[in-house]
Design a protein around this motif. Structure first.
Motif, mmCIF file in Angstrom:
data_model
loop_
_atom_site.group_PDB
_atom_site.id
_atom_site.type_symbol
_atom_site.label_atom_id
_atom_site.label_comp_id
_atom_site.label_asym_id
_atom_site.label_seq_id
_atom_site.Cartn_x
_atom_site.Cartn_y
_atom_site.Cartn_z
ATOM 1 N N ASP A 200 0.834 -1.199 0.000
ATOM 2 C CA ASP A 200 0.000 0.000 0.000
ATOM 3 C C ASP A 200 0.871 1.252 0.000
ATOM 4 N N PHE A 201 1.881 1.259 0.859
ATOM 5 C CA PHE A 201 2.786 2.413 0.872
ATOM 6 C C PHE A 201 3.561 2.534 -0.430
ATOM 7 N N ASP A 202 4.090 1.433 -0.924
ATOM 8 C CA ASP A 202 4.889 1.486 -2.150
ATOM 9 C C ASP A 202 4.092 2.059 -3.312
ATOM 10 N N SER A 203 2.825 1.689 -3.400
ATOM 11 C CA SER A 203 1.985 2.205 -4.480
ATOM 12 C C SER A 203 1.839 3.718 -4.372
ATOM 13 N N PHE A 204 1.623 4.210 -3.156
ATOM 14 C CA PHE A 204 1.512 5.650 -2.926
ATOM 15 C C PHE A 204 2.826 6.342 -3.272
ATOM 16 N N ARG A 205 3.924 5.818 -2.763
ATOM 17 C CA ARG A 205 5.245 6.414 -3.008
ATOM 18 C C ARG A 205 5.556 6.484 -4.501
ATOM 19 N N SER A 213 15.449 9.500 -7.088
ATOM 20 C CA SER A 213 16.733 8.919 -7.463
ATOM 21 C C SER A 213 17.684 9.068 -6.290
ATOM 22 N N ASP A 214 18.925 8.699 -6.502
ATOM 23 C CA ASP A 214 19.937 8.876 -5.461
ATOM 24 C C ASP A 214 20.134 10.349 -5.113
ATOM 25 N N ARG A 215 19.711 11.227 -6.016
ATOM 26 C CA ARG A 215 19.840 12.670 -5.753
ATOM 27 C C ARG A 215 18.755 13.177 -4.808
ATOM 28 N N THR A 216 17.752 12.360 -4.535
ATOM 29 C CA THR A 216 16.632 12.792 -3.686
ATOM 30 C C THR A 216 16.434 11.800 -2.544
ATOM 31 N N PRO A 217 17.411 11.701 -1.644
ATOM 32 C CA PRO A 217 17.339 10.671 -0.596
ATOM 33 C C PRO A 217 16.205 10.858 0.404
ATOM 34 N N GLY A 218 15.575 12.027 0.418
ATOM 35 C CA GLY A 218 14.473 12.233 1.354
ATOM 36 C C GLY A 218 13.100 11.933 0.777
ATOM 37 N N ALA A 219 13.031 11.547 -0.500
ATOM 38 C CA ALA A 219 11.734 11.431 -1.166
ATOM 39 C C ALA A 219 10.866 10.337 -0.559
ATOM 40 N N ARG A 545 7.491 17.593 14.598
ATOM 41 C CA ARG A 545 8.589 17.038 13.808
ATOM 42 C C ARG A 545 8.142 16.175 12.632
ATOM 43 N N ALA A 546 6.851 16.169 12.353
ATOM 44 C CA ALA A 546 6.355 15.341 11.241
ATOM 45 C C ALA A 546 5.268 16.109 10.497
ATOM 46 N N TYR A 547 5.651 17.203 9.878
ATOM 47 C CA TYR A 547 4.693 18.149 9.302
ATOM 48 C C TYR A 547 4.555 17.900 7.805
ATOM 49 N N THR A 548 3.320 17.717 7.357
ATOM 50 C CA THR A 548 3.146 17.289 5.973
ATOM 51 C C THR A 548 3.448 18.376 4.956
ATOM 52 N N TRP A 549 3.190 19.665 5.286
ATOM 53 C CA TRP A 549 3.489 20.646 4.240
ATOM 54 C C TRP A 549 5.003 20.787 4.049
ATOM 55 N N THR A 550 5.775 20.424 5.047
ATOM 56 C CA THR A 550 7.226 20.405 4.865
ATOM 57 C C THR A 550 7.627 19.257 3.949
ATOM 58 N N ALA A 551 7.041 18.075 4.192
ATOM 59 C CA ALA A 551 7.297 16.943 3.301
ATOM 60 C C ALA A 551 6.837 17.256 1.883
ATOM 61 N N SER A 552 5.691 17.910 1.760
ATOM 62 C CA SER A 552 5.194 18.276 0.431
ATOM 63 C C SER A 552 6.118 19.276 -0.250
ATOM 64 N N ALA A 553 6.619 20.254 0.508
ATOM 65 C CA ALA A 553 7.546 21.220 -0.080
ATOM 66 C C ALA A 553 8.787 20.519 -0.619
ATOM 67 N N TYR A 554 9.296 19.551 0.153
ATOM 68 C CA TYR A 554 10.450 18.792 -0.332
ATOM 69 C C TYR A 554 10.109 18.093 -1.644
ATOM 70 N N ALA A 558 11.923 18.893 -5.068
ATOM 71 C CA ALA A 558 12.736 17.806 -5.612
ATOM 72 C C ALA A 558 12.215 17.368 -6.973
ATOM 73 N N ALA A 559 10.901 17.275 -7.125
ATOM 74 C CA ALA A 559 10.323 16.889 -8.414
ATOM 75 C C ALA A 559 10.695 17.893 -9.494
ATOM 76 N N ALA A 560 10.554 19.175 -9.169
ATOM 77 C CA ALA A 560 10.876 20.206 -10.153
ATOM 78 C C ALA A 560 12.362 20.176 -10.520
ATOM 79 N N HIS A 561 13.219 19.955 -9.521
ATOM 80 C CA HIS A 561 14.653 19.877 -9.782
ATOM 81 C C HIS A 561 14.989 18.684 -10.674
ATOM 82 N N GLU A 562 14.415 17.533 -10.366
ATOM 83 C CA GLU A 562 14.667 16.351 -11.192
ATOM 84 C C GLU A 562 14.170 16.566 -12.621
ATOM 85 N N HIS A 563 13.058 17.242 -12.765
ATOM 86 C CA HIS A 563 12.537 17.505 -14.096
ATOM 87 C C HIS A 563 13.454 18.438 -14.880
ATOM 88 N N ARG A 564 14.038 19.418 -14.184
ATOM 89 C CA ARG A 564 14.968 20.316 -14.883
ATOM 90 C C ARG A 564 16.212 19.567 -15.330
#
Length: 576
Positions: A200-205, A213-219, A545-554, A558-564
């Protein structure tokens, strides 16, 4: 069977939970309050610790190592192990070997306790904790091993609990439900439960971060923060919702949800639309959005800034037939500001308190509370631009033209009345006096990007750069008298200000500075997790210490950076 581990995290930092569930497992039992043991903590009717889970050896508390992956919470010591996994959003399975477990009512007064109930034979029993604070029942069903209980049926203050012996393997199921439920009959084995939870988690992720990728270790951990903070509809939560946290910030605030929607939009557009629309389900007769929504309350004491036009422009287009409805909702929200929050004869809308801006205690609001600010004007310009776009899409040419004129008028007033030739100022809605501050909020009009004249853009970019520490954008200029390391909006780094300013700089023609801000914030999250905010000087995570808008900002950055780096179909990534 071995299940791939995924990211390992501490439940002291991030609660262990499951998509759709209203409860989680954490030692955090109230704001900044850490218990010695993990608790089952419910978020129905508020944040309430329900059951204390105590690992034991020989009947006394055992010292164990606590850790979690997205699919399993574990206690381990040299001679034993306890594992806990979600079977469904309201049911967990727990098994142990070499360690016992005591499940104790967190409240010794208001937790009536019944049991044991025997359904078939003395080895097939259950105990029920009835919890006043949540209005729910919590049933513990023995699946293997032996258990005993104490305190059942007792009145008043007493310790109530169930004890699993550690001298033999054991397993239980724990359920949260309302009034009644058929006896628990789990068909899947514990290993199957683990596999299903991980899938279930893997599908969401994979949906929200296919670009990782290795460039986004926090994803992957960022995806877990969002997945685990998602709850099913209940109470005032009318849609599947990503709470800001399953710690004490367990609400949906009326601007936080926009960042979660953007992060989800690329891979889970329906869930993203639910995030955007949830607060509009509670729009009041004046057109205002509530300050916050949670299971058992909707608060209207404040509003939040109108960033919804900015956000909508970054989401996938509304589904067929939705455009007219979305236009109506956004138009009512915009009209609220222009009619109910504008002094007659004034061009600008005003905040009635810093809380309305989302920057509760920013130094911009030190001189007065009822203030016309440049950030509010800029957000409304963008929102009116989006209304014009939607109206044109609907074939309403007159409405589109009217909203374009309103946007042009406010932008010109912003530059004529709140730009002093060097910086934007705030203005008292009562007296008309103006002032400037050292808050990053004063620089937020950069969100207008290319709509600003180049000299204004250049000045804002230069001032923004002075707020950039090693770790990111300080919300108060470091070194100013108002700066505080843990001062909420008077210094710490925040996710929303980072995303909004990064996006504005990029559209204003300052991609290098935008890139640097993005990179520093991403590294900060990879180092310090997804805290509500961060110390701008040390990079330490602060508050929740577990705030979703911070995770979303990452995820957005990160998505925009990888796309560039690797251009692809823009529908495959989220981001600004």
């Amino acid at each position: 069977m071995t299940v791939a581990a995924g990211p390992v995290f501490s439940p002291r930092e991030i609660p262990f939970s499951f998509r759709g569930s209203w409860f989680g497992f954490s030692p955090v039992i109230a704001e900044n309050t850490y218990a010695p043991d993990v608790h089952l903590v419910s978020h129905q009717t508020g944040m309430h610790p329900v059951l204390r889970l105590i690992p034991t050896a020989g009947g006394v508390r055992a010292e164990t190592t606590l850790s979690a992956t997205p699919h399993e919470l574990t206690w381990t010591c040299d001679d034993g192990r306890i594992g806990l996994a979600y079977e469904t959003p309201d049911t967990v399975r727990v098994r142990g070997e070499g360690l016992g477990l005591h499940l104790v009512a967190a409240d010794p007064v208001l937790t009536p306790f019944s049991g044991p109930y025997f359904y078939a034979d003395p080895g097939d029993g259950s105990w029920v904790f009835t919890v006043y604070q949540t209005g729910r029942r919590y049933r513990v069903t023995l699946l293997a091993g032996h258990a005993k209980s104490w305190g059942e049926q007792a009145l008043g203050t007493t310790v109530r609990g169930v004890a699993l012996r550690g001298d033999e393997p054991w397993e239980i199921a724990v359920e949260e439900y309302e009034t009644a439920r058929a006896p628990y009959r789990g068909e899947a084995g514990f290993e199957q439960v683990l596999v299903a939870a991980r899938a279930d988690f893997d599908s969401f992720r994979d949906a929200v971060a296919p670009w990782r990728s290795d460039r986004t270790p926090g994803a992957e951990l960022a995806a877990y923060v969002l997945w685990s903070a998602t709850v099913r509809p209940a109470g005032f939560v009318t849609r599947p919702a990503v709470l800001m946290s399953k710690h004490w910030m367990d609400k949906v605030w009326s601007w936080d949800h926009c960042f979660n929607a953007i992060a989800l939009a690329g891979g889970l557009p329906e869930l993203a639309r639910d995030q955007f629309r949830l607060v509009f389900d509670h729009q009041d007769a004046a057109g205002a959005l509530p300050d916050s929504v949670t299971h058992s309350e909707v608060l209207y004491n404040f509003v939040k800034p109108p960033i919804h036009g900015w956000a909508l422009a970054r989401l996938r287009p509304p589904e067929d037939g939705e455009t007219a409805e979305v236009f109506g909702l956004l138009e009512r929200w915009t009209s609220f500001w222009l009619t109910r929050r504008r002094v007659p004869g004034h061009e600008f809308a005003h905040y009635q308190h810093g809380n309305d801006s989302g920057w509760d205690n920013a130094t911009t609001f030190d001189p007065e509370r009822v203030v016309e600010t440049a950030d509010l004007a800029a957000f409304l310009v963008l929102q009116m631009r989006e209304l014009a776009r939607l109206a044109a899409e609907l074939g309403r040419a007159d409405a589109a033209a009217a909203w374009r004129r309103e946007a042009d008028r406010m932008r010109e007033a912003l530059l004529a009345e709140l730009w002093d030739g060097d910086r934007f100022v705030a203005r008292s809605a009562h007296t008309g006096r103006t002032w400037s501050s050292s808050s990053l909020l004063d620089l937020m009009p950069i969100v207008l990007g290319e709509e600003l004249p180049e000299p204004v853009r250049a000045s804002l970019a230069a001032r923004i750069e002075t707020h950039l520490t090693e770790f990111g954008l300080a919300t108060e200029l470091p070194g100013s008298p108002g700066y505080q390391d843990d001062g909420y909006w008077r210094g710490p780094i925040w996710a929303p200000s980072t995303v909004l300013i990064e996006d504005g700089l990029r559209r204003a023609g300052y991609p290098d500075l935008a890139d640097e801000i993005s990179a520093r914030f991403r590294v900060l999250c990879e180092k310090s997790g997804f805290a509500e905010n961060f110390d701008a000087r040390s990079g330490a995570g602060l508050r929740d210490r577990a705030y979703t808008w911070t995770a979303s900002a990452y995820l957005i950055l990160a998505a925009a950076h990888e796309h560039r780096l690797t251009p692809a179909d823009p529908r495959e990534v989220s981001g600004c």
